[in-house]
Design a protein around this motif. Sequence first.
Motif, PDB file in Angstrom:
ATOM      1  N   TYR A  26       0.848  -1.189   0.000  1.00 55.23           N
ATOM      2  CA  TYR A  26       0.000   0.000   0.000  1.00 55.23           C
ATOM      3  C   TYR A  26       0.886   1.242   0.000  1.00 55.23           C
ATOM      4  O   TYR A  26       2.101   1.153   0.171  1.00 55.23           O
ATOM      5  N   SER A  27       0.280   2.409  -0.149  1.00 55.76           N
ATOM      6  CA  SER A  27       1.027   3.647  -0.018  1.00 55.76           C
ATOM      7  C   SER A  27       0.940   4.132   1.420  1.00 55.76           C
ATOM      8  O   SER A  27       0.046   3.721   2.166  1.00 55.76           O
ATOM      9  N   GLY A  28       1.861   5.013   1.822  1.00 55.60           N
ATOM     10  CA  GLY A  28       1.904   5.468   3.210  1.00 55.60           C
ATOM     11  C   GLY A  28       1.371   6.878   3.352  1.00 55.60           C
ATOM     12  O   GLY A  28       1.225   7.610   2.370  1.00 55.60           O
ATOM     13  N   SER A  29       1.089   7.281   4.590  1.00 55.23           N
ATOM     14  CA  SER A  29       0.492   8.592   4.813  1.00 55.23           C
ATOM     15  C   SER A  29       1.549   9.687   4.966  1.00 55.23           C
ATOM     16  O   SER A  29       1.245  10.855   4.884  1.00 55.23           O
ATOM     17  N   ASN A  30       2.808   9.286   5.223  1.00 55.62           N
ATOM     18  CA  ASN A  30       3.859  10.271   5.460  1.00 55.62           C
ATOM     19  C   ASN A  30       4.940  10.179   4.380  1.00 55.62           C
ATOM     20  O   ASN A  30       5.844   9.345   4.472  1.00 55.62           O
ATOM     21  N   PRO A  31       4.862  11.027   3.347  1.00 56.70           N
ATOM     22  CA  PRO A  31       5.814  10.937   2.234  1.00 56.70           C
ATOM     23  C   PRO A  31       7.260  11.154   2.673  1.00 56.70           C
ATOM     24  O   PRO A  31       8.173  10.508   2.146  1.00 56.70           O
ATOM     25  N   GLU A  32       7.464  12.032   3.634  1.00 62.10           N
ATOM     26  CA  GLU A  32       8.839  12.312   4.071  1.00 62.10           C
ATOM     27  C   GLU A  32       9.487  11.079   4.691  1.00 62.10           C
ATOM     28  O   GLU A  32      10.636  10.746   4.402  1.00 62.10           O
TER      29      GLU A  32
END
Lengths: 289, 356
Positions: B302-308
């Motif tokens: 999945y993708s994450g909520s915190n790009p940094e």
Amino acid sequence: MKHKTRRTLNFWALFSAPALWWGTVLLVPYLIMLSISFYSRQFPFHVPDFQFGNYAILLQDSQYYDVLMRSLWISLSVSLSAFVLSYPLAYFLAFKVRSERMRLFLYTATIVPLWVSYLLRAYTWKTILGSEGILNSFLMWTGVISEPSTIFLYNQGAMIVTMAYIFTPFMVMPIYASLEKIPVSLIEASKDLGAPRFMTFLKITLPLSMPGVLAGFTFTFGLSIGDFISPILVGGPYSNMIANVVATQFGMAMNWPLGSALGVVLLFIVLGVITASDKLERVGRLNMG
Amino acid sequence: MKTIGSKLGTAVAAAALAVTGFAGAAHAEGELNLLTWEGYTDESFVSVFEEQSGCKVTPTYVGSNDEFPAKLAGGGGVYDLVSPSVDTTTILMKAGLVEEIDVSRLENWDQVFPQFSSHSGVNHDGGVYGVPYTWGAIPFMYRADSFDEAPTSIAQFWEDESLNGKISLWDDKTNIYVVARMIYGNDVNVYDLSDDQLAAVRDKLIELKPAIRKYWSTAGELVNLYANGEVTISNTWGGYQSALLADEGIEMIEFIPVENADGWADAWQIVKGSPNTDCAYEWLNFSLSPEGQCGVVGITGYSGSNPEALGTCKTDEEMMMLHMDDFGYLDSLVLWQEPARVDAYINTWNAVKAAQ
């Protein structure tokens, strides 16, 4: 007086634990369910109330009727299948097996699946009935079919097969118990009077074993009408049962009042079946004189 | 990526650990009981968390969002944290089953994608009630070896007879959204359908029933349906099940149909009355940290909520694959939210399943 007091004390010493158990885990929860079925749904929960709206929904919305009818039909099919499988087995055990040790072995073999988890046994049927399952592989090997058939799994038939298998011990045990109690002298008397074997079975053995058949029927029917695992595991798009709907109402829908109303309806259906089987058994007893 | 077999092994080991847990928890400062999805508490990164915080994690898995409100409303006193999707988080907030989160205790809160931190699913009465963790799409996918021509529209489910009995749909009310877009066009507000529109969607879904092999309810169940040759096309938790199937040597192709796809996001919420709030905040901080984000994204796809945080372990190309570099993709999806009349939606999906 002293004697009486002691008897009362003995009585409560013996029965207070079961009474407490019966009250706290059976009677009180049923009463709670009954009262919640009169509550009003109010998002996100419900509020205490006394109204029949939840029962009205069950009558008005045809989805509940459809699911109820499906559940009744499937439970009846399961009970009949289990009966057809179990009676000859119980008869064989009670009358045809001469060796006591052999009888014990076969009886244990019949009920030993009860010690294996329900889920595991239902999963096993998936591997038997699936498109690439044992049954399809066998039929293709023998040349009966040329490509895998999908008709064995994910439908009502698969549910009936699975539940009939799982609940068969509950049919075999009471039938065997009632067949075993039939005095051999009655059967011998019938034969002595010249009745053919089949007539003896119809007039003597079958009627005398009816209490066991009725008990087995009640068990299997009650267990299958409340089942919600087999529709999930081996059922298909047309397999939703009443218990699945109850589970949804207590799940995402958080509509406990409607779920409770369904639960009450289900409870009364099962109570009705128990009462009917009890009545039938009494009628049978009178006929036997 | 782990195979189902080794996942089962991990689950058994985790269960065994849960039973004998006390022996190994000598330096533990607390315990955390998590009600969550498969993959969200994988041993590979949970062990790092346990080491860092001294809090012992015991997960319980759910198969659908239904189970969060059901377990909490039924007196779910044993759970400290839950991770529902943002269409269910609202139900828990409004029902008072979860606590407000003090974002000043979260180190990386400012780095969270604003689409999530400002979403109605985590904000209620001026307070924050959820910490976004992961997100993705609900695309469709098909078996590469079963199609000569790539499917592009779900309308083919109704028209293409070769798909008969080969389709699986998630056992979830969200099927209503994509079918509503098929009937009324992609601009319809799928979260505020009228009774007539819901009835039309219901009839359309009932019409499809003969072509459905099975409604799937857990990640593992869908994987098995494909692996056993039962189905060839379905909707999916984008990135997760296709990767599990790739491990079994089955090539899957995910696609977003012309009817568009739903977007989902999952957020951690603290259960009201949890006695382990210190450990809970440790977990919330960990979930937004590089270790937490890289851990869960690596396992689930999945993708994450915190790009940094994700940028610390992913290459630019990988970030692009996960759509972590552009808001456009996220905005193009129809991000889940609680329907205006959630009861009517649930009733519609139930009616579909009940129909003869």
